[in-house]
Enzyme design. Structure first.
Site, PDB file in Angstrom:
ATOM      1  CG  ASP A  35      38.305 -14.481 108.890  1.00 11.54           C
ATOM      2  OD1 ASP A  35      38.340 -14.612 110.128  1.00 11.54           O
ATOM      3  OD2 ASP A  35      37.803 -15.336 108.127  1.00 11.54           O
ATOM      4  CG  ASN A  83      32.249 -12.450 115.369  1.00 11.95           C
ATOM      5  OD1 ASN A  83      32.697 -11.468 114.780  1.00 11.95           O
ATOM      6  ND2 ASN A  83      32.383 -13.673 114.864  1.00 11.95           N
TER       7      ASN A  83
HETATM    8  C1  IPE Z   1      33.677 -12.323 109.986  1.00  7.42           C
HETATM    9  O1  IPE Z   1      34.607 -13.302 110.334  1.00  7.42           O
HETATM   10  C2  IPE Z   1      33.569 -11.301 111.071  1.00  7.42           C
HETATM   11  C3  IPE Z   1      34.739 -10.468 111.305  1.00  7.42           C
HETATM   12  C4  IPE Z   1      35.842 -10.479 110.614  1.00  7.42           C
HETATM   13  C5  IPE Z   1      34.602  -9.512 112.380  1.00  7.42           C
HETATM   14  P1  IPE Z   1      34.164 -14.683 111.010  1.00  7.42           P
HETATM   15  O2  IPE Z   1      35.414 -15.399 111.300  1.00  7.42           O
HETATM   16  O3  IPE Z   1      33.245 -14.422 112.144  1.00  7.42           O
HETATM   17  O4  IPE Z   1      33.354 -15.372 109.821  1.00  7.42           O
HETATM   18  P2  IPE Z   1      33.049 -16.925 109.565  1.00  7.42           P
HETATM   19  O5  IPE Z   1      32.468 -17.454 110.829  1.00  7.42           O
HETATM   20  O6  IPE Z   1      34.341 -17.584 109.228  1.00  7.42           O
HETATM   21  O7  IPE Z   1      32.105 -16.949 108.408  1.00  7.42           O
HETATM   22  C1  IPE Z   2      38.786 -12.272 112.840  1.00  7.57           C
HETATM   23  O1  IPE Z   2      39.591 -13.355 113.144  1.00  7.57           O
HETATM   24  C2  IPE Z   2      38.412 -11.459 114.054  1.00  7.57           C
HETATM   25  C3  IPE Z   2      37.012 -11.603 114.485  1.00  7.57           C
HETATM   26  C4  IPE Z   2      36.114 -12.321 113.898  1.00  7.57           C
HETATM   27  C5  IPE Z   2      36.630 -10.904 115.681  1.00  7.57           C
HETATM   28  P1  IPE Z   2      38.979 -14.711 113.686  1.00  7.57           P
HETATM   29  O2  IPE Z   2      38.909 -14.642 115.176  1.00  7.57           O
HETATM   30  O3  IPE Z   2      37.711 -15.040 112.994  1.00  7.57           O
HETATM   31  O4  IPE Z   2      40.107 -15.738 113.244  1.00  7.57           O
HETATM   32  P2  IPE Z   2      39.891 -17.182 112.655  1.00  7.57           P
HETATM   33  O5  IPE Z   2      39.016 -17.059 111.454  1.00  7.57           O
HETATM   34  O6  IPE Z   2      39.271 -18.023 113.731  1.00  7.57           O
HETATM   35  O7  IPE Z   2      41.268 -17.643 112.293  1.00  7.57           O
HETATM   36 MG    MG Z   3      37.271 -16.016 111.280  1.00  5.80          MG
END
Ligand code: IPE
Ligand code: IPE
Ligand code: MG
Length: 262
Positions: A35, A83
């Site tokens: 993340d 997502n």
């Molecule tokens: C979890 O991260 C999913 C992945 C890392 C693929 P998110 O960024 O989607 O989770 P939330 O929305 O912060 O809970």
């Molecule tokens: C994790 O990074 C990757 C996916 C969830 C696909 P994020 O895209 O969630 O990054 P933040 O949490 O918005 O910084």
């Molecule tokens: Mg995230």
């Protein structure tokens, strides 16, 4: 920066844990919620997709570090069932990156004899992603001992619902007695049927939640949270997580004294 080879000297016989084993020092299965790509990019005035690009590069480094340290299973959360609610342009960029990464990273996996698998509702991914996944799964299916698992279009609740549907259908046709359903029957119908439970679950970027990741399988996983965003999560950071894991005492409901007696 310390080179991976120094951080993780090659092991011949991995001292990894037995399933359900106690007192082990190397986790057999590490699961990671990768993340913070978006925030990493934003803090550098770059588009979110740049964060995903650099993040994808980290996957090779961490896979190599994990395998060298004797971890048998590495499961990475790459795209959740939630997502899909992101802007279409970001989803498209992520799917394109997935195909490119599987193609480039795949060669190294084959060379290193790492088995690749995907979990999640994979069949609902765009065709080009599904093709790339299936190709690499097929190429690496006979490797064992080292495993890279990507969680794609994965959500623990979705996985449980799919498992309940399968079990209910088996019960309907008399293959299974509903009153005799045990945890093992449920586990066998999850996406992780032949994958041991995670011993260590890492989440990067400072968030302290599980976001629908491996909820059942992580019942006894040790949790490790770091403020480092995924694009900055180097092999060195990974080694810190392993060290922390080594300091934990896993008790599985027993007392500390009982653990010492074992
Ligand atoms: C979890 O991260 C999913 C992945 C890392 C693929 P998110 O960024 O989607 O989770 P939330 O929305 O912060 O809970
Ligand atoms: C994790 O990074 C990757 C996916 C969830 C696909 P994020 O895209 O969630 O990054 P933040 O949490 O918005 O910084
Ligand atoms: Mg995230």
């Amino acid at each position: 920066m310390t080179p991976i080879k120094k951080l993780f000297p090659k092991r011949t016989a991995a001292k990894s844990s037995k399933p359900g084993g106690m007192g082990e020092k190397i986790p057999r299965h590490v699961a990671i919620i990768m993340d913070g790509n978006g925030r990493w990019a934003k803090s550098r005035n770059k588009p979110r997709t740049e964060g995903h690009k650099i993040g994808a590069k980290r996957v090779s480094e961490i896979t190599e570090a994990a395998m060298r340290s004797g971890v048998e299973f590495l499961t990475l959360f790459a795209f959740s069932s939630e997502n899909w609610n992101r802007p279409k342009s970001e989803i498209d960029a992520l799917m394109n990156l997935l195909v490119i990464s599987i193609k480039t990273h795949g060669k190294k996996l084959v060379k290193d004899r790492v088995r690749f698998r995907a979990i999640g509702n994979v069949s609902a991914l765009p065709k080009k992603c599904l093709n790339a996944i299936e190709k690499l799964e097929e190429k690496t299916k006979n490797f064992d001992g080292r495993n890279l698992v990507l969680a794609l279009n994965y959500g623990a609740r979705d996985e449980l619902v799919r498992a309940v549907r399968k079990i209910s259908n088996s019960a309907k046709i008399g293959e299974i007695d509903p009153n005799k359903i045990e945890w093992e029957d449920v586990a066998r119908n999850l996406d992780t049927a032949d994958i041991p439970d995670p011993d260590l679950l890492i989440r990067t970027s400072g968030e302290m939640r599980l976001s629908n990741y491996l909820l059942m399988q992580s019942a006894y996983a040790e949790l490790y949270f770091t403020d480092v965003c995924w694009p900055d999560f180097t092999a060195e950071e990974f080694s810190k997580a392993l060290k922390e894991y080594g300091r934990r005492e896993r008790r599985y409901g027993l007392t500390g004294e009982q653990i010492l007696e074992r």
